[in-house]
Design an enzyme around this catalytic site. Structure first.
Site, PDB file in Angstrom:
ATOM      1  NE  ARG A   7      -3.412  -1.793   2.418  1.00 62.72           N
ATOM      2  CZ  ARG A   7      -4.586  -2.718   3.176  1.00 62.72           C
ATOM      3  NH1 ARG A   7      -4.559  -1.329   4.620  1.00 62.72           N
ATOM      4  NH2 ARG A   7      -5.480  -3.878   3.148  1.00 62.72           N
ATOM      5  CB  CYS A   8       4.380   1.461  -0.666  1.00 61.90           C
ATOM      6  SG  CYS A   8       5.464   2.764  -0.512  1.00 61.90           S
ATOM      7  N   GLY A   9       3.456   4.381  -2.812  1.00 60.16           N
ATOM      8  CA  GLY A   9       3.225   5.134  -3.558  1.00 60.16           C
ATOM      9  C   GLY A   9       4.769   4.144  -4.589  1.00 60.16           C
ATOM     10  CG  LEU A  10       8.122   3.928  -3.760  1.00 60.97           C
ATOM     11  CD1 LEU A  10       9.252   4.302  -3.006  1.00 60.97           C
ATOM     12  CD2 LEU A  10       8.651   4.894  -5.228  1.00 60.97           C
ATOM     13  CB  THR A  11       3.105  -0.263  -4.035  1.00 58.17           C
ATOM     14  OG1 THR A  11       2.742  -0.433  -3.360  1.00 58.17           O
ATOM     15  CG2 THR A  11       2.421  -2.050  -5.001  1.00 58.17           C
TER      16      THR A  11
END
Length: 161
Positions: free
Chosen positions: A36-40
Site C-alpha cells: 500500500r505504498c506509492g512505490l508499490t
C-alpha cells in the site's frame, strides 16, 4: 557478525524455513516491499528484472515489511495473494519482517550495519544488490526504478564476475 547473507534463514511467504545459502552462486536483489505504498508499482519492474536475468543466475528476493506508515498491514497469505493477482509476481517472497527499529530482523541488521553501505532503510523498496559470494556490492534507494540503467548495469556486471 555474519560474513554473508548466505548465513541467514527466514520463513518464506508460506511459512517454510528458507536458508539464503540456497542462493549461493547467484546474484540477488533484496528488496523490502509493501502493498500500500506509492512505490508499490515497482513490483512490476522487479518482476521484469527477475524474468530478464533469472536464467543467468539472478534472483529477486522480496521481504514484506510494515515499518513505514503501516503500508504493509496484511498477513503473509494476503500479501502473497495481492502480489500474485495484481503484479503476477513469480520471484521469491519471504514472510513479513521488520527492516528497522528495535525488532529489526538480523538479516537487515547485517545489511544496514555490517555491509559496505551502512545506514537505515529509508522507506519501502530499498534495494541491496548481493554478489554470488553473498556480500553486498551495491545499494539503491527506494526511488530508484528497478528497471533503471543503473540497476541493470550493476546486475549485468555482477553476473559477469
Amino acid at each position: 557478525m555474519a560474513a554473508s547473507v548466505h548465513e541467514f534463514t527466514l520463513p518464506n511467504i508460506d511459512g517454510s524455513e528458507q536458508s539464503l545459502s540456497a542462493y549461493r552462486g547467484k546474484v540477488l536483489l533484496l528488496v523490502n516491499v509493501a502493498s500500500r505504498c506509492g512505490l508499490t508499482p515497482q513490483y512490476k519492474g522487479l518482476e521484469a528484472l527477475y524474468q530478464q536475468f533469472q536464467a543467468r543466475g539472478f534472483e529477486v528476493l522480496g521481504f514484506p515489511a510494515n515499518n513505514f506508515a503501516g503500508q504493509e498491514p496484511g498477513t503473509n497469505a494476503e500479501i502473497k495473494q495481492f502480489c500474485a493477482l495484481r503484479y503476477d509476481v513469480k520471484f521469491p517472497l519471504f514472510g513479513k519482517i521488520s527492516v528497522k527499529g528495535a525488532d529489526q530482523h538480523p538479516l537487515y541488521q547485517h545489511l544496514t550495519k555490517e555491509s559496505p553501505f551502512p545506514g537505515d532503510v529509508e522507506w519501502n523498496f530499498g534495494k541491496f544488490l548481493v554478489g554470488k559470494d553473498g556480500k553486498v556490492i551495491a545499494r539503491f534507494s527506494p526511488q530508484t526504478d528497478p528497471e533503471s540503467p543503473e540497476i541493470q548495469q550493476a546486475i549485468t556486471k555482477a553476473l559477469e564476475s
